[in-house]
Design an enzyme around this catalytic site. Structure first.
Site, mmCIF file in Angstrom:
data_model
loop_
_atom_site.group_PDB
_atom_site.id
_atom_site.type_symbol
_atom_site.label_atom_id
_atom_site.label_comp_id
_atom_site.label_asym_id
_atom_site.label_seq_id
_atom_site.Cartn_x
_atom_site.Cartn_y
_atom_site.Cartn_z
ATOM 1 N N SER A 1 2.437 -7.920 1.432
ATOM 2 C CA SER A 1 2.257 -6.322 1.141
ATOM 3 C C SER A 1 2.954 -5.848 -0.342
ATOM 4 O O SER A 1 2.916 -6.638 -1.253
ATOM 5 C CB SER A 1 2.440 -5.444 2.502
ATOM 6 O OG SER A 1 1.923 -4.168 2.293
ATOM 7 N N LYS B 1 3.539 -8.048 -3.764
ATOM 8 C CA LYS B 1 3.436 -7.580 -5.221
ATOM 9 C C LYS B 1 4.805 -8.327 -5.908
ATOM 10 O O LYS B 1 4.628 -8.540 -6.912
ATOM 11 C CB LYS B 1 3.438 -6.002 -5.382
ATOM 12 C CG LYS B 1 2.224 -5.320 -4.459
ATOM 13 C CD LYS B 1 2.401 -3.732 -4.923
ATOM 14 C CE LYS B 1 1.945 -2.945 -3.590
ATOM 15 N NZ LYS B 1 0.739 -3.168 -3.177
ATOM 16 N N TRP C 1 -7.478 -1.436 2.817
ATOM 17 C CA TRP C 1 -6.882 -0.586 1.895
ATOM 18 C C TRP C 1 -6.302 -1.370 0.746
ATOM 19 O O TRP C 1 -6.207 -1.134 -0.485
ATOM 20 C CB TRP C 1 -5.616 0.027 2.732
ATOM 21 C CG TRP C 1 -4.743 0.788 1.869
ATOM 22 C CD1 TRP C 1 -3.283 0.470 1.669
ATOM 23 C CD2 TRP C 1 -4.893 2.003 1.228
ATOM 24 N NE1 TRP C 1 -2.756 1.517 0.923
ATOM 25 C CE2 TRP C 1 -3.726 2.670 0.777
ATOM 26 C CE3 TRP C 1 -6.139 2.782 0.742
ATOM 27 C CZ2 TRP C 1 -3.637 3.762 -0.057
ATOM 28 C CZ3 TRP C 1 -6.003 3.915 0.341
ATOM 29 C CH2 TRP C 1 -4.733 4.371 -0.280
ATOM 30 N N HIS D 1 -3.687 -5.768 8.825
ATOM 31 C CA HIS D 1 -2.554 -5.838 7.678
ATOM 32 C C HIS D 1 -1.156 -6.423 8.485
ATOM 33 O O HIS D 1 -0.636 -5.793 9.161
ATOM 34 C CB HIS D 1 -2.516 -4.585 6.966
ATOM 35 C CG HIS D 1 -1.026 -4.612 5.900
ATOM 36 N ND1 HIS D 1 -1.784 -5.478 4.870
ATOM 37 C CD2 HIS D 1 -0.223 -3.960 5.488
ATOM 38 C CE1 HIS D 1 -0.493 -4.972 3.885
ATOM 39 N NE2 HIS D 1 0.261 -4.332 4.442
HETATM 40 C C1 GTR Z 1 1.255 0.753 1.562
HETATM 41 C C2 GTR Z 1 0.823 0.866 0.199
HETATM 42 C C3 GTR Z 1 0.232 -0.795 -0.221
HETATM 43 C C4 GTR Z 1 1.065 -1.909 0.418
HETATM 44 C C5 GTR Z 1 1.665 -1.142 1.767
HETATM 45 C C6 GTR Z 1 2.850 -2.115 2.414
HETATM 46 O O1 GTR Z 1 1.280 2.234 1.962
HETATM 47 O O2 GTR Z 1 -0.244 1.789 -0.317
HETATM 48 O O3 GTR Z 1 0.230 -0.822 -1.573
HETATM 49 O O4 GTR Z 1 2.063 -2.395 -0.152
HETATM 50 O O5 GTR Z 1 2.040 -0.142 1.886
HETATM 51 O O6 GTR Z 1 3.729 -2.443 1.713
HETATM 52 O O7 GTR Z 1 2.988 -2.213 3.685
#
Ligand code: GTR
Length: 423
Positions: free
Chosen positions: A263, A267, A354, A404
């Site tokens: 997540s 990045k 997402w 996720h």
């Molecule tokens: C979310 C964000 C994503 C992703 C995620 C995470 O809220 O919008 O870009 O990075 O968090 O890190 O769990």
């Protein structure tokens, strides 16, 4: 129990509050877009060989990402200030050699420091390859191992909504074990090193003062310049400092270190891996927008959502791209291309809309021709594979069923991939 509830609430809130109901999830409504080309220099010249890539295109992309997106990070320090705090050759019921290494970021006693957890297969006869990962919740959540010191954790108080640094409860040991799969990693003959990103800089707007970035402000500066690092840059820089340590550890094969993140930490892994070529593999687990996903695709999270919810992640210049993705002189395939010719794994989850799974796949597929310059095969297809059907060679991709998260299935693919790249 209470603490576990708080952590769950906190992690849930990280993902939840940033997802507006009006995000586009209808593939048929995604407008067409035009991408900058990986193999064309900004002056329009074509990149036809690995040398032109390495000496001209890669440096210009790296500089562009530094200036426009993540911000430039400080150079590698001349000396790593660290201490091996403990070593136990009989950890995890005798399966692992465990080391706890403290890395100091500043000179003064109150300056930030991080604890690196290192597990290596017990009794290994030669230096072992290692997965280096960033943790959301603290190194003691990686395994229910009483030998890992409990640290402090940044949590949001549900009543006040303020973030607080609290001593972690014993009950949180092993709380994120399913995301690390230590047994599988050790059984495959590899090690695992993990640090807690909150040791480097806590993750909320206004948290910079608690992290490492103030140590690098220039005289007279109270905040980083618009082209200087954000929190993602800071977390990634710390991954490189962990690598500095791994290079010194004689039990570690430092030419075979895979950098892993999920997540926002996916990045982070991509940006750290783009800059630091010592990482021989980079793994992006559901890194989504600002990571592996093509930003121009109007699907799921957008640039404006990133900048609004997480203004501390990227640099100041990145703010100008809200609703202006078409003007970006970059897109995710160019970030991913900076890993070439090393191993790159991009993974998605079906229900993680997402993060835009298709955008993540396309990022990897469109970066792949760069590996071709080096005689290596990337994804080798432009069609999204079915669930649980990984595709590609030195660039690899899968989408699995579910939410996720990081699962045993994901780790099985990463271990398989590592065996291929490190053969
Ligand atoms: C979310 C964000 C994503 C992703 C995620 C995470 O809220 O919008 O870009 O990075 O968090 O890190 O769990």
């Amino acid at each position: 129990m209470f603490r576990r509830v708080v952590i769950t609430w906190y992690l849930f809130s990280l993902a939840a509050f940033a997802q507006p109901a009006q995000a586009l999830y209808d593939e048929s409504k995604v407008p067409a877009y035009k991408l900058p080309e990986a193999l064309v220099l900004r002056n329009g010249e074509k990149v036809r060989d690995a040398k032109t890539w390495t000496t001209r295109r890669r440096p210009e992309l790296l500089a562009m990402y530094g200036t426009e997106v993540f911000g430039h990070s400080p150079d590698r320090p001349s000396k790593l200030n660290y201490e091996v705090a403990s070593v136990d050759g009989k950890a995890l019921g005798g399966k692992a050699l465990r080391k706890i290494v403290t890395v100091y970021f500043g000179e003064k006693s109150g300056d930030p420091k991080m604890n690196l957890l290192v597990y290596l297969p017990a009794g290994a006869k030669k230096p072992v390859p290692v997965f280096l990962g960033l943790s959301f919740a603290g190194i003691w959540t990686v395994a229910a191992d009483p030998g890992i010191p409990l640290g402090e954790q940044w949590v949001r108080n549900p009543q006040t909504r303020e973030y607080e640094k609290l001593a972690a409860a014993d009950k949180t040991r092993g709380a994120s074990a399913s995301q690390w799969q230590v047994d599988k990693i050790l059984a495959a003959g590899y090690g695992l090193a993990v640090f807690y990103y909150g040791n480097v800089e806590p993750d909320f707007a206004g948290s910079m003062k608690y992290g490492i970035r103030p140590l690098f402000l220039k005289p007279g500066e109270s905040e980083p310049a618009p082209d200087a690092w954000g929190a993602i840059g800071a977390w990634g820089w710390a991954a490189s400092r962990a690598m500095d340590y791994l290079e010194k550890d004689k039990d570690v094969d430092a030419r075979r270190v895979a950098l892993f993140g999920h997540s926002r930490l996916g990045k982070t892994a991509l940006w750290a891996g783009a800059q630091d070529t010592r990482f021989s593999i980079v793994i992006s687990n559901e890194s989504g927008e600002g990571g592996a996903a093509i930003s121009r695709r109007e699907y799921g999270e957008r640039t404006r959502n990133l900048n609004a919810s997480f203004p501390h992640w990227f640099d100041g210049n990145f703010k100008k791209y809200d609703d202006r993705e078409a003007d970006m002189p970059f897109d995710s395939h160019l970030l991913l291309s900076l890993i070439a010719p090393r191993g790159l794994y991009v993974a998605s989850a079906e229900e993680d809309r997402w993060s835009d799974p298709k955008g993540e796949f396309l990022g990897a597929a469109l970066a792949s021709p760069v590996w071709g310059l080096f005689g290596k095969q990337g994804i080798g297809a432009m069609e999204m594979p079915a669930l649980h059907q990984p595709v590609g060679a030195t660039v690899r991709y899968h989408i699995r069923a579910g939410k996720h998260d990081v699962t045993a299935y994901d780790w099985e693919q990463y271990l398989h991939f590592a065996a291929f790249v490190w053969k």
